[in-house]
Write a protein that holds these residues in place. Structure first.
Motif, PDB file in Angstrom:
ATOM      1  N   LYS A   1       0.818  -1.212   0.000  1.00 27.60           N
ATOM      2  CA  LYS A   1       0.000   0.000   0.000  1.00 27.60           C
ATOM      3  C   LYS A   1       0.854   1.266   0.000  1.00 27.60           C
ATOM      4  CE  LYS A   1      -4.013  -2.072   0.444  1.00 27.60           C
ATOM      5  NZ  LYS A   1      -4.970  -2.102  -0.610  1.00 27.60           N
ATOM      6  N   LEU A   2       2.120   1.156   0.448  1.00 28.51           N
ATOM      7  CA  LEU A   2       3.001   2.320   0.501  1.00 28.51           C
ATOM      8  C   LEU A   2       3.594   2.681  -0.855  1.00 28.51           C
ATOM      9  CD1 LEU A   2       4.921   1.627   3.835  1.00 28.51           C
ATOM     10  CD2 LEU A   2       3.083   3.271   3.441  1.00 28.51           C
ATOM     11  N   GLY A   3       3.401   1.830  -1.842  1.00 24.84           N
ATOM     12  CA  GLY A   3       3.931   2.108  -3.177  1.00 24.84           C
ATOM     13  C   GLY A   3       5.413   1.789  -3.257  1.00 24.84           C
ATOM     14  N   LEU A   4       6.140   2.618  -3.994  1.00 29.65           N
ATOM     15  CA  LEU A   4       7.571   2.354  -4.179  1.00 29.65           C
ATOM     16  C   LEU A   4       8.358   2.481  -2.879  1.00 29.65           C
ATOM     17  CD1 LEU A   4       8.291   4.062  -7.608  1.00 29.65           C
ATOM     18  CD2 LEU A   4       8.050   1.631  -7.110  1.00 29.65           C
ATOM     19  N   GLY A   5       7.883   3.300  -1.946  1.00 29.81           N
ATOM     20  CA  GLY A   5       8.548   3.414  -0.647  1.00 29.81           C
ATOM     21  C   GLY A   5       8.431   2.139   0.179  1.00 29.81           C
ATOM     22  N   GLY A   6       7.485   1.292  -0.171  1.00 31.93           N
ATOM     23  CA  GLY A   6       7.293   0.049   0.562  1.00 31.93           C
ATOM     24  C   GLY A   6       8.245  -1.055   0.151  1.00 31.93           C
ATOM     25  N   ILE A   7       9.027  -0.846  -0.891  1.00 32.99           N
ATOM     26  CA  ILE A   7       9.971  -1.882  -1.332  1.00 32.99           C
ATOM     27  C   ILE A   7      10.989  -2.185  -0.236  1.00 32.99           C
ATOM     28  CG2 ILE A   7      11.816  -2.385  -2.978  1.00 32.99           C
ATOM     29  CD1 ILE A   7      10.166  -1.013  -5.109  1.00 32.99           C
ATOM     30  N   VAL A   8      11.474  -1.124   0.425  1.00 34.19           N
ATOM     31  CA  VAL A   8      12.444  -1.326   1.512  1.00 34.19           C
ATOM     32  C   VAL A   8      11.791  -2.089   2.658  1.00 34.19           C
ATOM     33  CG1 VAL A   8      13.897  -0.152   3.217  1.00 34.19           C
ATOM     34  CG2 VAL A   8      13.767   0.724   0.878  1.00 34.19           C
ATOM     35  N   LEU A   9      10.560  -1.719   3.009  1.00 35.40           N
ATOM     36  CA  LEU A   9       9.841  -2.435   4.061  1.00 35.40           C
ATOM     37  C   LEU A   9       9.604  -3.884   3.672  1.00 35.40           C
ATOM     38  CD1 LEU A   9       8.345  -2.453   6.774  1.00 35.40           C
ATOM     39  CD2 LEU A   9       6.303  -1.681   5.543  1.00 35.40           C
ATOM     40  N   LEU A  10       9.236  -4.114   2.406  1.00 33.07           N
ATOM     41  CA  LEU A  10       9.015  -5.482   1.937  1.00 33.07           C
ATOM     42  C   LEU A  10      10.300  -6.310   2.008  1.00 33.07           C
ATOM     43  CD1 LEU A  10       6.978  -7.474   0.715  1.00 33.07           C
ATOM     44  CD2 LEU A  10       7.742  -6.703  -1.532  1.00 33.07           C
ATOM     45  N   LEU A  11      11.421  -5.730   1.625  1.00 33.76           N
ATOM     46  CA  LEU A  11      12.695  -6.447   1.710  1.00 33.76           C
ATOM     47  C   LEU A  11      13.069  -6.752   3.166  1.00 33.76           C
ATOM     48  CD1 LEU A  11      14.795  -4.646  -1.031  1.00 33.76           C
ATOM     49  CD2 LEU A  11      13.824  -6.946  -1.110  1.00 33.76           C
ATOM     50  N   CYS A  12      12.802  -5.799   4.058  1.00 31.54           N
ATOM     51  CA  CYS A  12      13.082  -6.029   5.488  1.00 31.54           C
ATOM     52  C   CYS A  12      12.196  -7.137   6.049  1.00 31.54           C
ATOM     53  CB  CYS A  12      12.887  -4.742   6.287  1.00 31.54           C
ATOM     54  SG  CYS A  12      14.113  -3.479   5.956  1.00 31.54           S
ATOM     55  N   ILE A  13      10.923  -7.135   5.662  1.00 28.48           N
ATOM     56  CA  ILE A  13       9.993  -8.174   6.123  1.00 28.48           C
ATOM     57  C   ILE A  13      10.400  -9.529   5.572  1.00 28.48           C
ATOM     58  CG2 ILE A  13       7.603  -8.970   5.860  1.00 28.48           C
ATOM     59  CD1 ILE A  13       8.158  -6.803   7.987  1.00 28.48           C
ATOM     60  N   TRP A  14      10.796  -9.562   4.300  1.00 29.26           N
ATOM     61  CA  TRP A  14      11.223 -10.819   3.702  1.00 29.26           C
ATOM     62  C   TRP A  14      12.475 -11.338   4.397  1.00 29.26           C
ATOM     63  CZ3 TRP A  14      15.531 -12.490   0.921  1.00 29.26           C
ATOM     64  CH2 TRP A  14      15.370 -13.738   0.313  1.00 29.26           C
ATOM     65  N   LEU A  15      13.418 -10.444   4.716  1.00 33.61           N
ATOM     66  CA  LEU A  15      14.639 -10.848   5.420  1.00 33.61           C
ATOM     67  C   LEU A  15      14.321 -11.346   6.826  1.00 33.61           C
ATOM     68  CD1 LEU A  15      17.705 -11.008   5.120  1.00 33.61           C
ATOM     69  CD2 LEU A  15      17.826  -8.707   6.070  1.00 33.61           C
ATOM     70  N   LEU A  16      13.415 -10.661   7.532  1.00 32.27           N
ATOM     71  CA  LEU A  16      12.997 -11.112   8.865  1.00 32.27           C
ATOM     72  C   LEU A  16      12.353 -12.488   8.792  1.00 32.27           C
ATOM     73  CD1 LEU A  16      12.481 -10.511  11.908  1.00 32.27           C
ATOM     74  CD2 LEU A  16      10.293  -9.539  11.179  1.00 32.27           C
ATOM     75  N   GLY A  17      11.468 -12.700   7.804  1.00 35.95           N
ATOM     76  CA  GLY A  17      10.838 -14.003   7.635  1.00 35.95           C
ATOM     77  C   GLY A  17      11.846 -15.084   7.315  1.00 35.95           C
ATOM     78  N   LEU A  18      12.850 -14.755   6.508  1.00 39.98           N
ATOM     79  CA  LEU A  18      13.882 -15.732   6.156  1.00 39.98           C
ATOM     80  C   LEU A  18      14.717 -16.128   7.371  1.00 39.98           C
ATOM     81  CD1 LEU A  18      15.081 -17.239   3.720  1.00 39.98           C
ATOM     82  CD2 LEU A  18      16.692 -15.357   3.494  1.00 39.98           C
ATOM     83  N   VAL A  19      15.101 -15.144   8.196  1.00 38.29           N
ATOM     84  CA  VAL A  19      15.878 -15.456   9.402  1.00 38.29           C
ATOM     85  C   VAL A  19      15.042 -16.284  10.369  1.00 38.29           C
ATOM     86  CG1 VAL A  19      16.952 -14.408  11.439  1.00 38.29           C
ATOM     87  CG2 VAL A  19      17.425 -13.488   9.174  1.00 38.29           C
ATOM     88  N   TRP A  20      13.767 -15.924  10.535  1.00 36.67           N
ATOM     89  CA  TRP A  20      12.870 -16.680  11.413  1.00 36.67           C
ATOM     90  C   TRP A  20      12.693 -18.097  10.886  1.00 36.67           C
ATOM     91  CZ3 TRP A  20       7.567 -14.264  13.188  1.00 36.67           C
ATOM     92  CH2 TRP A  20       7.106 -14.951  14.313  1.00 36.67           C
ATOM     93  N   MET A  21      12.563 -18.228   9.573  1.00 37.61           N
ATOM     94  CA  MET A  21      12.432 -19.548   8.954  1.00 37.61           C
ATOM     95  C   MET A  21      13.681 -20.390   9.204  1.00 37.61           C
ATOM     96  SD  MET A  21      11.950 -20.309   4.947  1.00 37.61           S
ATOM     97  CE  MET A  21      12.967 -21.582   4.271  1.00 37.61           C
ATOM     98  N   LEU A  22      14.861 -19.780   9.084  1.00 36.96           N
ATOM     99  CA  LEU A  22      16.094 -20.525   9.344  1.00 36.96           C
ATOM    100  C   LEU A  22      16.180 -20.957  10.801  1.00 36.96           C
ATOM    101  CD1 LEU A  22      18.675 -18.542   7.204  1.00 36.96           C
ATOM    102  CD2 LEU A  22      17.717 -20.810   6.753  1.00 36.96           C
ATOM    103  N   TYR A  23      15.693 -20.116  11.716  1.00 35.22           N
ATOM    104  CA  TYR A  23      15.654 -20.507  13.130  1.00 35.22           C
ATOM    105  C   TYR A  23      14.749 -21.726  13.324  1.00 35.22           C
ATOM    106  CZ  TYR A  23      14.430 -20.460  18.046  1.00 35.22           C
ATOM    107  OH  TYR A  23      14.197 -20.840  19.341  1.00 35.22           O
ATOM    108  N   LEU A  24      13.568 -21.701  12.698  1.00 30.20           N
ATOM    109  CA  LEU A  24      12.666 -22.858  12.793  1.00 30.20           C
ATOM    110  C   LEU A  24      13.288 -24.090  12.157  1.00 30.20           C
ATOM    111  CD1 LEU A  24       9.189 -21.272  11.992  1.00 30.20           C
ATOM    112  CD2 LEU A  24      10.120 -21.870  14.215  1.00 30.20           C
ATOM    113  N   LEU A  25      14.031 -23.886  11.098  1.00 26.49           N
ATOM    114  CA  LEU A  25      14.716 -25.001  10.448  1.00 26.49           C
ATOM    115  C   LEU A  25      15.776 -25.603  11.358  1.00 26.49           C
ATOM    116  CD1 LEU A  25      14.791 -26.558   7.818  1.00 26.49           C
ATOM    117  CD2 LEU A  25      16.435 -24.921   6.956  1.00 26.49           C
ATOM    118  N   VAL A  26      16.508 -24.745  12.069  1.00 22.06           N
ATOM    119  CA  VAL A  26      17.498 -25.231  13.033  1.00 22.06           C
ATOM    120  C   VAL A  26      16.806 -26.053  14.113  1.00 22.06           C
ATOM    121  CG1 VAL A  26      19.077 -24.490  14.868  1.00 22.06           C
ATOM    122  CG2 VAL A  26      19.207 -23.429  12.621  1.00 22.06           C
ATOM    123  N   ARG A  27      15.687 -25.539  14.612  1.00 26.15           N
ATOM    124  CA  ARG A  27      14.946 -26.275  15.648  1.00 26.15           C
ATOM    125  C   ARG A  27      14.406 -27.604  15.114  1.00 26.15           C
ATOM    126  NH1 ARG A  27      16.144 -25.230  20.759  1.00 26.15           N
ATOM    127  NH2 ARG A  27      15.837 -23.061  21.282  1.00 26.15           N
TER     128      ARG A  27
END
Length: 188
Positions: A118-144
């Motif tokens: 909804k933020l438009g082009l300014g949301g790309i940075v937020l989307l990348l941060c969210i994707w990175l957070l999800g990836l790190v969380w996913m790797l933590y679950l994978l470790v567990r």
């Protein structure tokens, strides 16, 4: 359903241990499709809104299929690494069943991805941060999940995950980096 998601996401060791006792590929596939489908659907529908609905749905379906195949192959890679390192007590079928649960962070992060869209082009940075957070969380679950499937400690499972990511980087990313650097130097 909500209790199982909560246990996997926030009481990870106990949640994964319970899942090992009753591995279900169908339930795991459902959670995987729900998580990846909703996240990629929100991203697709907000960023590709000018395209026809059939194109957006095909993009979501292709994303779910590609991610599912990649995650399954990654699970077999992890199983092979662990067998090579001597952790023979693990069960590849249980690990593959647990992999569907490791993408659940993207289900929780879907509303933030909608906000980024909804933020438009300014949301790309937020989307990348969210994707990175999800990836790190996913790797933590994978470790567990490795920890409870193969009955090894957290440090060893984390180092195996890092080693597998290094292998994937060497095989899939490094050759492209070398080729691009060589082309860049030849043009300069």
């Amino acid at each position: 359903m909500r209790r199982r998601i909560y246990d996997v996401l926030f009481q990870t060791k106990a949640g994964m241990t319970d899942l090992v006792k009753q591995p279900s590929l169908w339930r795991s596939g459902f959670y995987f499709t729900l998580s990846v489908g909703l996240f990629s659907g929100v991203v697709t529908n907000t960023w590709l809104v000018n395209l026809p609905l059939s194109v957006r749905l095909a993009t979501v379906l292709a994303t779910v299929i590609i991610a599912g195949v990649a995650l399954s192959l990654y699970g077999f890679l992890l199983h092979g690494i662990l067998e090579t390192l001597g952790a023979l007590a693990g069960d590849a079928r249980v690990l593959i069943c647990l992999l569907g649960y490791t993408v659940l962070p993207f289900l929780l992060l879907t509303p933030v991805a909608l906000l980024a869209g909804k933020l438009g082009l300014g949301g790309i940075v937020l989307l990348l941060c969210i994707w990175l957070l999800g990836l790190v969380w996913m790797l933590y679950l994978l470790v567990r999940s490795l920890e409870v499937t193969y009955i090894i400690d957290f440090k060893r499972s984390a180092s195996i995950i890092l080693f597998s990511l290094l292998l994937l980087y060497i095989v899939f990313v490094l050759p492209w980096q070398i080729i691009i650097n060589l082309l860049w130097q030849s043009w300069s």
